[in-house]
Design a protein around this motif. Structure first.
Motif, PDB file in Angstrom:
ATOM      1  N   VAL A 198       0.847  -1.201   0.000  1.00 41.91           N
ATOM      2  CA  VAL A 198       0.000   0.000   0.000  1.00 41.91           C
ATOM      3  C   VAL A 198       0.879   1.247   0.000  1.00 41.91           C
ATOM      4  N   GLY A 199       1.902   1.244   0.828  1.00 42.71           N
ATOM      5  CA  GLY A 199       2.831   2.382   0.853  1.00 42.71           C
ATOM      6  C   GLY A 199       3.520   2.578  -0.485  1.00 42.71           C
ATOM      7  N   LEU A 200       3.919   1.490  -1.105  1.00 40.59           N
ATOM      8  CA  LEU A 200       4.575   1.580  -2.413  1.00 40.59           C
ATOM      9  C   LEU A 200       3.624   2.115  -3.481  1.00 40.59           C
ATOM     10  N   THR A 201       2.375   1.629  -3.475  1.00 44.80           N
ATOM     11  CA  THR A 201       1.443   2.104  -4.499  1.00 44.80           C
ATOM     12  C   THR A 201       1.063   3.568  -4.278  1.00 44.80           C
ATOM     13  N   GLU A 202       1.034   4.004  -3.032  1.00 44.12           N
ATOM     14  CA  GLU A 202       0.789   5.431  -2.771  1.00 44.12           C
ATOM     15  C   GLU A 202       1.936   6.260  -3.347  1.00 44.12           C
ATOM     16  N   GLN A 203       3.163   5.775  -3.184  1.00 47.52           N
ATOM     17  CA  GLN A 203       4.319   6.454  -3.768  1.00 47.52           C
ATOM     18  C   GLN A 203       4.271   6.393  -5.300  1.00 47.52           C
ATOM     19  N   MET A 204       3.754   5.297  -5.835  1.00 46.43           N
ATOM     20  CA  MET A 204       3.622   5.168  -7.283  1.00 46.43           C
ATOM     21  C   MET A 204       2.633   6.189  -7.832  1.00 46.43           C
ATOM     22  N   VAL A 205       1.547   6.419  -7.118  1.00 46.28           N
ATOM     23  CA  VAL A 205       0.577   7.440  -7.529  1.00 46.28           C
ATOM     24  C   VAL A 205       1.262   8.807  -7.567  1.00 46.28           C
ATOM     25  N   LEU A 239      -5.080  -0.995  -2.558  1.00 43.60           N
ATOM     26  CA  LEU A 239      -4.196  -1.315  -3.681  1.00 43.60           C
ATOM     27  C   LEU A 239      -4.930  -1.158  -5.015  1.00 43.60           C
ATOM     28  N   LEU A 240      -6.141  -1.643  -5.082  1.00 46.19           N
ATOM     29  CA  LEU A 240      -6.918  -1.542  -6.312  1.00 46.19           C
ATOM     30  C   LEU A 240      -7.257  -0.089  -6.644  1.00 46.19           C
ATOM     31  N   ALA A 241      -7.576   0.704  -5.631  1.00 47.19           N
ATOM     32  CA  ALA A 241      -7.865   2.126  -5.855  1.00 47.19           C
ATOM     33  C   ALA A 241      -6.621   2.849  -6.369  1.00 47.19           C
ATOM     34  N   ASP A 242      -5.473   2.560  -5.768  1.00 46.79           N
ATOM     35  CA  ASP A 242      -4.228   3.174  -6.229  1.00 46.79           C
ATOM     36  C   ASP A 242      -3.878   2.714  -7.642  1.00 46.79           C
ATOM     37  N   ASP A 243      -4.120   1.435  -7.922  1.00 42.34           N
ATOM     38  CA  ASP A 243      -3.857   0.910  -9.258  1.00 42.34           C
ATOM     39  C   ASP A 243      -4.680   1.666 -10.294  1.00 42.34           C
ATOM     40  N   ARG A 244      -5.936   1.930  -9.995  1.00 41.05           N
ATOM     41  CA  ARG A 244      -6.805   2.680 -10.908  1.00 41.05           C
ATOM     42  C   ARG A 244      -6.253   4.089 -11.120  1.00 41.05           C
ATOM     43  N   LYS A 245      -5.815   4.742 -10.050  1.00 44.68           N
ATOM     44  CA  LYS A 245      -5.252   6.091 -10.167  1.00 44.68           C
ATOM     45  C   LYS A 245      -3.995   6.077 -11.039  1.00 44.68           C
ATOM     46  N   ILE A 246      -3.150   5.089 -10.819  1.00 42.93           N
ATOM     47  CA  ILE A 246      -1.914   4.978 -11.599  1.00 42.93           C
ATOM     48  C   ILE A 246      -2.240   4.773 -13.077  1.00 42.93           C
ATOM     49  N   ARG A 247      -3.177   3.896 -13.352  1.00 48.89           N
ATOM     50  CA  ARG A 247      -3.574   3.664 -14.744  1.00 48.89           C
ATOM     51  C   ARG A 247      -4.137   4.932 -15.376  1.00 48.89           C
ATOM     52  N   ASP A 248      -4.963   5.643 -14.641  1.00 46.25           N
ATOM     53  CA  ASP A 248      -5.538   6.886 -15.161  1.00 46.25           C
ATOM     54  C   ASP A 248      -4.448   7.915 -15.472  1.00 46.25           C
ATOM     55  N   LEU A 249      -3.397   7.920 -14.672  1.00 46.91           N
ATOM     56  CA  LEU A 249      -2.298   8.867 -14.881  1.00 46.91           C
ATOM     57  C   LEU A 249      -1.338   8.418 -15.981  1.00 46.91           C
TER      58      LEU A 249
END
Length: 108
Positions: free
Chosen positions: A14-21, A70-80
């Motif tokens: 979760v921390g990593l995906t937040e940083q990925m966003v 994780l899924l919410a962050d994944d969606r944000k990353i994909r959108d970006l």
């Protein structure tokens, strides 16, 4: 791997995906790739070890919450990243077209 280690791994992801966003938001693609590699390592560790770990009800609820994040962050990353990926694809396509034109017609 213990149940606490499993939850810690999910929390780390979760921390990593937040940083990925954040990296995707600032177009820091190198950092995004580095973070994604680290996240993939966590996924692989879980894939190899998690099946044999029994989680109690509270731990399962925490795991579900982590997965939702994780899924919410994944969606944000994909959108970006999707617009950037489309732009990169267009640039690659244009370069290939220019090469074909140059080799066919001698046009630069």
């Amino acid at each position: 791997m213990t149940s606490q280690e499993v939850l810690s791994m999910y929390e780390s992801m979760v921390g990593l995906t937040e940083q990925m966003v954040a990296a995707a938001s600032s177009s820091d693609w190198d950092r995004l790739v580095d973070l994604e590699t680290r996240c993939a390592g966590c996924v692989e560790a879980l894939r190899q070890n998690e099946a044999q770990i029994a989680l109690n009800a509270d731990s399962r609820l925490r795991k579900v919450e982590y997965i939702k994040r994780l899924l919410a962050d994944d969606r944000k990353i994909r959108d970006l990243t999707m617009p950037w990926m489309a732009q990169l694809s267009a640039m690659i396509s244009n370069t290939g077209t220019q090469r074909r034109l140059s080799s066919t017609y001698g046009v630069v």
